[in-house]
Design a protein around this motif. Sequence first.
Motif, PDB file in Angstrom:
ATOM      1  N   LEU A   5     143.094  75.312  12.298  1.00 33.17           N
ATOM      2  CA  LEU A   5     143.458  73.904  12.205  1.00 33.17           C
ATOM      3  C   LEU A   5     144.741  73.692  11.400  1.00 33.17           C
ATOM      4  O   LEU A   5     145.268  72.578  11.376  1.00 33.17           O
ATOM      5  N   TYR A   6     145.209  74.736  10.746  1.00 28.77           N
ATOM      6  CA  TYR A   6     146.414  74.615   9.919  1.00 28.77           C
ATOM      7  C   TYR A   6     147.182  75.926   9.994  1.00 28.77           C
ATOM      8  O   TYR A   6     146.590  77.011   9.968  1.00 28.77           O
ATOM      9  N   SER A  69     143.815  59.020   2.210  1.00 26.07           N
ATOM     10  CA  SER A  69     143.599  58.367   3.489  1.00 26.07           C
ATOM     11  C   SER A  69     142.237  57.683   3.523  1.00 26.07           C
ATOM     12  O   SER A  69     142.097  56.569   4.029  1.00 26.07           O
ATOM     13  N   ARG A  70     141.247  58.347   2.973  1.00 29.16           N
ATOM     14  CA  ARG A  70     139.892  57.776   2.966  1.00 29.16           C
ATOM     15  C   ARG A  70     139.785  56.594   2.012  1.00 29.16           C
ATOM     16  O   ARG A  70     139.144  55.590   2.330  1.00 29.16           O
ATOM     17  N   ALA A  71     140.427  56.706   0.859  1.00 26.57           N
ATOM     18  CA  ALA A  71     140.273  55.668  -0.154  1.00 26.57           C
ATOM     19  C   ALA A  71     141.151  54.445   0.114  1.00 26.57           C
ATOM     20  O   ALA A  71     140.703  53.308  -0.029  1.00 26.57           O
ATOM     21  N   GLY A  72     142.389  54.681   0.510  1.00 23.00           N
ATOM     22  CA  GLY A  72     143.325  53.578   0.645  1.00 23.00           C
ATOM     23  C   GLY A  72     143.835  53.324   2.038  1.00 23.00           C
ATOM     24  O   GLY A  72     144.632  52.411   2.254  1.00 23.00           O
ATOM     25  N   GLY A  73     143.429  54.153   2.993  1.00 24.91           N
ATOM     26  CA  GLY A  73     143.873  53.952   4.363  1.00 24.91           C
ATOM     27  C   GLY A  73     145.266  54.442   4.663  1.00 24.91           C
ATOM     28  O   GLY A  73     145.822  54.115   5.723  1.00 24.91           O
ATOM     29  N   ALA A  74     145.868  55.225   3.760  1.00 28.06           N
ATOM     30  CA  ALA A  74     147.220  55.746   4.016  1.00 28.06           C
ATOM     31  C   ALA A  74     147.186  56.685   5.221  1.00 28.06           C
ATOM     32  O   ALA A  74     146.411  57.642   5.233  1.00 28.06           O
ATOM     33  N   TRP A 177     141.199  70.642   6.412  1.00 29.97           N
ATOM     34  CA  TRP A 177     141.505  69.694   7.486  1.00 29.97           C
ATOM     35  C   TRP A 177     140.345  69.529   8.448  1.00 29.97           C
ATOM     36  O   TRP A 177     140.282  68.505   9.168  1.00 29.97           O
ATOM     37  N   ARG A 178     139.417  70.470   8.476  1.00 23.74           N
ATOM     38  CA  ARG A 178     138.239  70.320   9.329  1.00 23.74           C
ATOM     39  C   ARG A 178     137.448  69.063   8.953  1.00 23.74           C
ATOM     40  O   ARG A 178     136.804  68.427   9.796  1.00 23.74           O
ATOM     41  N   SER A 179     137.506  68.683   7.679  1.00 22.75           N
ATOM     42  CA  SER A 179     136.743  67.533   7.216  1.00 22.75           C
ATOM     43  C   SER A 179     137.238  66.223   7.819  1.00 22.75           C
ATOM     44  O   SER A 179     136.549  65.197   7.718  1.00 22.75           O
ATOM     45  N   THR A 180     138.422  66.220   8.441  1.00 23.75           N
ATOM     46  CA  THR A 180     138.930  64.998   9.069  1.00 23.75           C
ATOM     47  C   THR A 180     138.399  64.832  10.489  1.00 23.75           C
ATOM     48  O   THR A 180     138.598  63.768  11.088  1.00 23.75           O
ATOM     49  N   VAL A 211     146.069  70.028  12.399  1.00 25.04           N
ATOM     50  CA  VAL A 211     145.177  69.302  13.301  1.00 25.04           C
ATOM     51  C   VAL A 211     144.447  68.234  12.488  1.00 25.04           C
ATOM     52  O   VAL A 211     143.900  68.528  11.423  1.00 25.04           O
ATOM     53  N   ILE A 212     144.449  67.001  12.976  1.00 28.15           N
ATOM     54  CA  ILE A 212     143.744  65.928  12.286  1.00 28.15           C
ATOM     55  C   ILE A 212     142.858  65.182  13.277  1.00 28.15           C
ATOM     56  O   ILE A 212     143.047  65.272  14.493  1.00 28.15           O
ATOM     57  N   GLY A 213     141.908  64.432  12.727  1.00 32.68           N
ATOM     58  CA  GLY A 213     140.944  63.759  13.584  1.00 32.68           C
ATOM     59  C   GLY A 213     141.199  62.283  13.798  1.00 32.68           C
ATOM     60  O   GLY A 213     140.658  61.696  14.733  1.00 32.68           O
ATOM     61  N   ARG A 214     141.989  61.647  12.935  1.00 40.74           N
ATOM     62  CA  ARG A 214     142.226  60.209  13.075  1.00 40.74           C
ATOM     63  C   ARG A 214     143.668  59.888  12.741  1.00 40.74           C
ATOM     64  O   ARG A 214     143.992  59.808  11.553  1.00 40.74           O
ATOM     65  N   PRO A 215     144.515  59.745  13.749  1.00 35.23           N
ATOM     66  CA  PRO A 215     144.224  59.926  15.173  1.00 35.23           C
ATOM     67  C   PRO A 215     143.990  61.392  15.518  1.00 35.23           C
ATOM     68  O   PRO A 215     144.373  62.285  14.756  1.00 35.23           O
ATOM     69  N   PHE A 216     143.389  61.647  16.678  1.00 35.01           N
ATOM     70  CA  PHE A 216     143.023  62.996  17.082  1.00 35.01           C
ATOM     71  C   PHE A 216     144.222  63.664  17.744  1.00 35.01           C
ATOM     72  O   PHE A 216     144.710  63.203  18.779  1.00 35.01           O
ATOM     73  N   GLY A 217     144.709  64.728  17.101  1.00 33.45           N
ATOM     74  CA  GLY A 217     145.838  65.435  17.673  1.00 33.45           C
ATOM     75  C   GLY A 217     146.395  66.465  16.714  1.00 33.45           C
ATOM     76  O   GLY A 217     145.785  66.790  15.692  1.00 33.45           O
ATOM     77  N   ILE A 218     147.563  66.980  17.053  1.00 29.97           N
ATOM     78  CA  ILE A 218     148.207  68.035  16.269  1.00 29.97           C
ATOM     79  C   ILE A 218     149.630  67.603  15.958  1.00 29.97           C
ATOM     80  O   ILE A 218     150.429  67.335  16.864  1.00 29.97           O
ATOM     81  N   LEU A 219     149.944  67.543  14.670  1.00 33.66           N
ATOM     82  CA  LEU A 219     151.304  67.258  14.223  1.00 33.66           C
ATOM     83  C   LEU A 219     151.974  68.594  13.933  1.00 33.66           C
ATOM     84  O   LEU A 219     151.460  69.387  13.131  1.00 33.66           O
ATOM     85  N   GLY A 220     153.106  68.862  14.591  1.00 35.95           N
ATOM     86  CA  GLY A 220     153.758  70.153  14.429  1.00 35.95           C
ATOM     87  C   GLY A 220     155.239  70.030  14.173  1.00 35.95           C
ATOM     88  O   GLY A 220     155.865  68.996  14.473  1.00 35.95           O
TER      89      GLY A 220
END
Length: 326
Positions: A5-6, A69-74, A177-180, A211-220
Motif C-alpha cells: 500500500l506504500y 484527517s479523522r479528527a479535522g477532516g483534512a 495506510w491499511r487503516s484508511t 494507497v488510500i481509502g477515502r477517496p479510494f485510489g492511489i496517489l503516485g
Amino acid sequence: MSFPLYQSPGTIVFLDDDPDYLDMLALVMPEDWHVRLFRRPQTCINYLQQEPPLWEADAWAQQEMIEESRAGGAPLISQILRYWGEHSRRYALTQVCVVDYSMPGMDGLQALSELVDWPGLRVLLTGQADEQIAVDAFNRGLIEQFIPKQTPDISRRLIDTLRRMQATASGRHSQIWRSTLTQSQNALLRVPSIAQDLSEFVASHWVEYVVIGRPFGILGRDANGRVGWLQLEPVSGLGELAELAGSAGVSSQGVAEIQKGKKLADLELGQALGRTTAPELGPALPIGREESLLGALFAVGIEHSPHASTCYHRWLAAQPKRFVQE
C-alpha cells in the motif's frame, strides 16, 4: 497482501571488505538507485544504528496525516502532497543492507546481529563454503535472502532480488495506510489479479505512491515530481458516482458513460484539491479479471504539487556518488 500500500525509493547499503567487489557493485547497480558502499563492518554498523529514530519519525509523520484527517477532516491527498514536498529525507532511509559473509574480524552475520533495532531488510552474500550457514540464518529469520557469490550472472540476480525487496521494504508504512481502507476495499486489493494489475501499473508510472481509502485510489509521483491519481471505483458503485457527477455539473452524456463503466469522474480528487470547476472525466480501465474494479488515471497539476524541486531525481543528483566509506 501481495500489493504493497506504500512505496518510496530509499537507500541500499553494501558491506564488503573487498574493494574490487565493491567497485563492481557500484558499476552494475542501476544509476537511479541511491547506493552507499562500506568496507569496514563497524563503520557500516555505526551508520545504520543512527537510522531507527529516523524511521520512527517518518512513520509518525504518516500516522499523523491519518489522525488529522479523522479528527479535522483534512484531505489525505493534500496532506500527502505536502509530506512529499517537505520530507525528502525519506529517500536516505536504508531499505536493504547487503553484507558479505566472509570478512576478517567480523563476519557478515555478526555485523547484522549488531543491528537490533534497524528495520530494514537483510541480504547475505556467501562463498560456496558458507552456503549452509546462510541457509541456517535464513531459516532462523536472521536474513531475508542469501545469494551465493558464484551464482551465474550474479549482478542480474542481485538487482532482481533488490528490486523485489525495495517494493516490500516499507511494510510498517503499508500497515499504517491499511487503516484508511474499508473492509470491502481491502478485499478487492487482495484479489490476485487486481494486485498484479496494480503492481504493474505503479511500476510503469511512479517511483513512489500511497494507497488510500477515502477517496479510494492511489496517489503516485514519478522521479521528476509529476503527480498522478489512479482513481479506483468498484463496479457496484458506478450508479452512485454517476448520480453525484450529474449533480456536480457533468453532462448527461458523461453521466451515461459513467453508468456504463466507460469513464470515471474525479469528484473526490477535485474536492480534496479545492477545485470549484466541474469534475473531469477519464477513460475507465478494468483492473483485474473479475470485472469488479475500474480505474482511471488523472493528472494532478503542478499548482497542487509545488514542491517538485524535492523530487527523487533532484535529491539523488545532490548526493555524493558511490564512493567507498572507510
